[in-house]
Design a protein around this motif. Sequence first.
Motif, PDB file in Angstrom:
ATOM      1  N   ILE A  78      11.941 102.390   7.990  1.00 12.11           N
ATOM      2  CA  ILE A  78      11.642 101.635   8.830  1.00 12.11           C
ATOM      3  C   ILE A  78      12.477 101.155   9.896  1.00 12.11           C
ATOM      4  O   ILE A  78      12.973 100.985  10.851  1.00 12.11           O
ATOM      5  CB  ILE A  78      10.096 100.865   8.467  1.00 12.11           C
ATOM      6  CG1 ILE A  78       8.806 102.161   7.965  1.00 12.11           C
ATOM      7  CG2 ILE A  78       9.703 100.426   9.993  1.00 12.11           C
ATOM      8  CD1 ILE A  78       8.075 101.414   7.829  1.00 12.11           C
ATOM      9  N   THR A  79      13.325  99.759   9.395  1.00 13.20           N
ATOM     10  CA  THR A  79      13.999  99.117   9.405  1.00 13.20           C
ATOM     11  C   THR A  79      15.288 100.383  10.583  1.00 13.20           C
ATOM     12  O   THR A  79      15.390  99.740  11.474  1.00 13.20           O
ATOM     13  CB  THR A  79      14.425  97.732   8.376  1.00 13.20           C
ATOM     14  OG1 THR A  79      13.735  97.027   8.423  1.00 13.20           O
ATOM     15  CG2 THR A  79      15.552  97.168   9.576  1.00 13.20           C
ATOM     16  N   THR A  80      16.139 100.446  10.274  1.00 12.31           N
ATOM     17  CA  THR A  80      16.518 101.812  10.721  1.00 12.31           C
ATOM     18  C   THR A  80      16.026 102.648  12.125  1.00 12.31           C
ATOM     19  O   THR A  80      16.999 102.311  12.754  1.00 12.31           O
ATOM     20  CB  THR A  80      17.314 102.975   9.735  1.00 12.31           C
ATOM     21  OG1 THR A  80      17.466 101.892   8.454  1.00 12.31           O
ATOM     22  CG2 THR A  80      18.373 103.774  10.018  1.00 12.31           C
ATOM     23  N   ALA A  81      15.272 102.626  11.350  1.00 12.51           N
ATOM     24  CA  ALA A  81      14.382 103.527  13.264  1.00 12.51           C
ATOM     25  C   ALA A  81      14.087 102.764  13.588  1.00 12.51           C
ATOM     26  O   ALA A  81      14.592 102.554  14.932  1.00 12.51           O
ATOM     27  CB  ALA A  81      13.180 104.124  12.554  1.00 12.51           C
ATOM     28  N   PHE A  82      14.113 101.042  13.277  1.00 19.31           N
ATOM     29  CA  PHE A  82      13.554 100.287  14.548  1.00 19.31           C
ATOM     30  C   PHE A  82      15.200  99.480  15.432  1.00 19.31           C
ATOM     31  O   PHE A  82      15.150  99.766  16.532  1.00 19.31           O
ATOM     32  CB  PHE A  82      12.824  98.873  13.991  1.00 19.31           C
ATOM     33  CG  PHE A  82      11.321  99.196  13.757  1.00 19.31           C
ATOM     34  CD1 PHE A  82      11.059  99.877  14.294  1.00 19.31           C
ATOM     35  CD2 PHE A  82      10.818  98.055  13.222  1.00 19.31           C
ATOM     36  CE1 PHE A  82       9.322  99.961  14.010  1.00 19.31           C
ATOM     37  CE2 PHE A  82       9.415  97.924  12.838  1.00 19.31           C
ATOM     38  CZ  PHE A  82       9.049  99.577  13.680  1.00 19.31           C
ATOM     39  N   LEU A  83      15.912  99.677  14.277  1.00 20.56           N
ATOM     40  CA  LEU A  83      17.576  99.173  15.314  1.00 20.56           C
ATOM     41  C   LEU A  83      18.038 100.439  15.781  1.00 20.56           C
ATOM     42  O   LEU A  83      18.657 100.715  17.065  1.00 20.56           O
ATOM     43  CB  LEU A  83      18.685  98.945  13.658  1.00 20.56           C
ATOM     44  CG  LEU A  83      18.011  97.735  12.918  1.00 20.56           C
ATOM     45  CD1 LEU A  83      19.200  97.548  11.514  1.00 20.56           C
ATOM     46  CD2 LEU A  83      18.603  96.367  13.992  1.00 20.56           C
TER      47      LEU A  83
END
Length: 409
Positions: free
Chosen positions: A37-42
């Motif tokens: 999820i964090t990678t997608a946000f970044l």
Amino acid sequence: MTGDTTMRGTVIRAARHWAQIPVFGRIAIIYLLGRVITTAFLALAADLAGPGSRFGSDASIADFVLGWDAQWYWLVAWEGYPQTLPLTESGQVAENAWAFMPVYAYAAQVVGLPFGSWGAGALMISLVAGFFACIALHRLLRDRIGGTAAMWAVTFFAWGPLAALFQVGYAEALFVMLLLIALDLVARRRFGWLYLVIPVMAFTRPGILAFALYLGLYGILRWVRRSRDPLPVREIVHIIALGALATVTGFAWQVIAGVVTGDPGSYLATELAWRRNWGIGEGAFVPFEGWVQAAQFWFSQWGMPGWWGFIALGILVAAAIWMLFARNVKRLGPDLRLWGASYLLYLLAVFFPQSSTFRLLLPLTPLVGALAVPRSRLYRAGVLVLCLLGQWVWIHQMYGLGNTYWQVP
């Protein structure tokens, strides 16, 4: 009706399968999903970054990993610390590497050697430290609030507003991992290992003086309760010795900086150089002054009377005290409440509040257990949604934009 029954049966079977997975595996799944999820946000923040952002319109996740303070840690790893403090045109100490502790910088250099990249080493350390911080958090909380609530606390932590710190070149993930391990060692009274953990914490990032205060308060608590909870002489010696060790190592970096540069006040002057960016910090460091200055500064920036800031500061302090006495926080145990009080007092004494203050709240992670205590599924789902929303806002503002004075992670 049949469809509802089938759905309920599916949920029950899924819950049973989930419960059969070892705790380590469940935490790993939660953590890895959080990183996806964090990678997608970044990636989304990089895509939305415009020409006016700090990283430009062609920003990438790699830029974010190596952005902001990561550049300073990289500089430490490759060039070390300056023997002569750099000065501004007005003759004041300029921003420099002495504000950044050496453990994370050099550890990332070593880990990154096989890959030929300091950034790869920094990313790997943050990722691994974040995972083991989750393990340590669950271990710290499970006997206090129960296994299920502890797992929810891990989820809120791994998916929370500051979860991007597990994927960028900052020392926070490593420090919080060490902190959670240290708090658990104190709780289990395995004091011997702390003689190794405390010095590493002290040279990872600022905050060990708060731990020294915590050990002092913990010792007082144990002494007051000694009739109900025996306090052997051996443990008294450990608590005093560890408190002294945390205090000495807490001031050691200032001494080292002074010896190398020949200026005893070099570290504090370096820290004040960052505060000077806000038009504040021309004089010597005075404990607790930063929040008083900020109370006036921020409300003046917002076009409000400066004295309103003092009222807001009073309300904020009262809210922090109230939080430490809230029912769900009390369930965490007096030792974790003492840590929360110690760290909040430390922040109040040494920092100037601005956008980076949100990042500096990460060591309060043990208190996230209080958010996981209520058993309502709807409540927990709501908290998780707010965690994800907060994470996106923080990533977008600090990395996707990062083009004004209040967008500094």
